[in-house]
Design a protein around this motif. Structure first.
Motif, mmCIF file in Angstrom:
data_model
loop_
_atom_site.group_PDB
_atom_site.id
_atom_site.type_symbol
_atom_site.label_atom_id
_atom_site.label_comp_id
_atom_site.label_asym_id
_atom_site.label_seq_id
_atom_site.Cartn_x
_atom_site.Cartn_y
_atom_site.Cartn_z
ATOM 1 N N ASN A 226 20.076 -1.508 -59.235
ATOM 2 C CA ASN A 226 19.437 -0.401 -59.964
ATOM 3 C C ASN A 226 18.743 0.584 -59.023
ATOM 4 N N THR B 52 17.736 3.887 -57.226
ATOM 5 C CA THR B 52 17.619 5.317 -57.537
ATOM 6 C C THR B 52 16.823 5.997 -56.432
ATOM 7 N N LYS B 53 17.291 7.184 -56.026
ATOM 8 C CA LYS B 53 16.554 7.988 -55.056
ATOM 9 C C LYS B 53 16.513 9.428 -55.549
ATOM 10 N N ARG B 54 15.289 9.944 -55.722
ATOM 11 C CA ARG B 54 15.100 11.325 -56.157
ATOM 12 C C ARG B 54 14.388 12.112 -55.071
ATOM 13 N N THR C 72 18.429 14.130 -58.119
ATOM 14 C CA THR C 72 18.706 12.695 -58.040
ATOM 15 C C THR C 72 19.926 12.478 -57.154
ATOM 16 N N ASP D 222 21.686 7.372 -58.406
ATOM 17 C CA ASP D 222 21.276 7.235 -59.802
ATOM 18 C C ASP D 222 21.626 5.856 -60.359
ATOM 19 N N ASP D 223 20.656 4.936 -60.301
ATOM 20 C CA ASP D 223 20.792 3.610 -60.915
ATOM 21 C C ASP D 223 22.056 2.886 -60.429
ATOM 22 N N CYS E 37 22.609 5.830 -49.941
ATOM 23 C CA CYS E 37 22.623 4.394 -50.265
ATOM 24 C C CYS E 37 22.551 3.551 -48.999
ATOM 25 N N LYS F 174 26.465 8.081 -58.799
ATOM 26 C CA LYS F 174 26.768 6.919 -59.635
ATOM 27 C C LYS F 174 28.036 6.229 -59.150
#
Length: 298
Positions: A6, A8-10, A15, A18-19, A43, A205
C-alpha cells in the motif's frame, strides 16, 4: 524478498505512487516496466530508503532498508550509474565500498575482473569513463558485498550488445542461485529474455503483474502459413481476430488452439510461436497508453 504494501508517495498535490503493493521473490528476476514518470524509480528509491513514503510500507528481507545492519552486505543497489565521484578512480570507489562494508581488499579485484574492467580502466578517473564503463562499475559496486537482493534501475543503459548479453547471463545466474532481482529497464526485449515475472506500472498504479509466461500468453500468437490470406479467412470464420505484422499474422489465441485449427483445415504452417517481444510491446503500450508522452495508435 522485497515486499511493498500500500505504498503511496505524494509531492504536494501530485501523487507519484498510488497505493502500490507487490512482492519480489527469491530465485527470480522480476522485470519492472513503466513509461517515464510512471512511478517506478520513485518506488525503487523508497524501497532503498532514499525517499520517504507518504504512507504504506516497503521492506527488504523483512526489514525496512534503513534497519538492515550493514545494508550493502544484504542489498546491492544501482539506481544511477552517473552518480559516482568523477574525480576518483574505479578502483578507489570499490575500495571505499569494501572498507565501509568490512570486506577484504581482494574482493575489489574479484569484482573488477567479474565486470570486465581492466587494470588500466580501474585506474582511470570515473570522469573519463564511458556510460557503459560506469554501468559496469555500478554493477560491481552493487555486487561488492555479495548481497541476497539486487535492485537495478536501467543497468543495461550504455552497454554494447556483448555487454548486455554479459549482464543478462550475470543476472540469470544470480537468480538461479537463489538471489532476488528487481530490474527496471526500457529495453523490453531484455526484460522478455531474462525476467521470470513482470510488474507494469502506469500513472503510479500497478496495471499488470504476474509470471512472464502467463502475461505473455495473453499477448497472443505469431503464425505464418504458406497462404496467409486464406488462413486469415479460416481464423475469421472461427471468430479469431488477426492482424498482419512483420513476422506474419498476430492472433489473439494461444499456439495450441491455432495449431489445432490449422490442422483441421489442412493449412501448412511455417511459423507458430508466442507473440514474443512484439506482444510484450503491445501489452506494455496498451496498459500504459495514458502515461505515454507520444500518442499510441489504437
Amino acid at each position: 524478498m522485497i515486499t511493498v504494501e500500500n505504498l503511496t508517495k505524494r509531492y504536494g498535490g501530485y501523487t507519484a505512487v498510488d497505493d502500490v503493493s507487490f512482492t519480489v521473490r527469491p530465485g527470480a528476476v522480476t522485470g519492472f516496466l513503466g513509461p517515464n514518470g510512471a512511478g517506478k524509480s520513485t518506488c525503487m528509491r523508497i524501497v532503498c530508503g532514499l525517499t520517504p513514503a507518504t504512507s504504506g510500507r516497503a521492506t527488504v528481507l523483512d526489514r525496512p532498508y534503513a534497519a538492515l545492519p550493514n545494508p550493502g552486505r544484504h542489498v546491492g543497489v544501482l539506481l544511477d550509474a552517473s552518480a559516482q565521484h568523477a574525480g576518483r578512480t574505479g578502483r578507489e570507489v570499490l575500495t571505499l565500498g569494501a572498507v565501509t562494508m568490512g570486506l577484504a581488499r581482494t574482493r575489489v579485484e574479484e569484482l573488477l575482473d567479474l565486470v570486465g574492467l581492466t587494470d588500466a580502466e580501474a585506474g582511470r578517473r570515473i570522469g573519463n569513463y564511458s556510460l557503459g564503463m560506469r554501468q559496469r562499475l555500478g554493477i560491481a559496486h552493487a555486487l561488492l558485498g555479495d548481497p541476497e537482493v539486487l535492485i537495478l534501475d536501467e543497468p543495461a543503459n550504455g552497454l554494447d550488445p556483448a555487454g548486455i548479453r554479459w549482464m543478462r547471463t550475470l543476472l540469470r545466474g544470480y537468480a538461479d542461485q537463489g538471489g532476488t532481482v528487481l530490474l527496471s529497464s526500457h529495453l523490453l526485449h531484455e526484460i522478455e529474455v531474462v525476467a521470470d515475472e513482470l510488474l507494469v506500472i502506469g500513472r503510479g498504479k500497478i496495471v499488470a503483474r504476474g509470471p512472464k509466461n502467463e502475461l505473455m500468453q495473453a499477448t497472443g500468437t505469431t503464425v505464418r502459413s504458406t497462404d496467409d490470406p486464406a488462413f486469415e479467412r479460416v481464423l475469421a470464420d472461427a471468430g479469431l481476430q488477426s492482424v498482419t505484422d512483420g513476422d506474419g499474422l498476430r492472433v489473439s489465441a494461444d499456439p495450441a488452439e491455432i495449431g489445432a485449427l490449422a490442422a483441421r483445415h489442412g493449412v501448412v504452417l511455417t511459423l507458430l510461436a508466442p507473440a514474443g517481444s512484439a506482444g510484450l510491446e503491445d501489452m506494455f503500450l496498451r496498459l500504459t497508453a495514458a502515461d505515454a508522452r507520444e500518442e499510441v495508435p489504437a
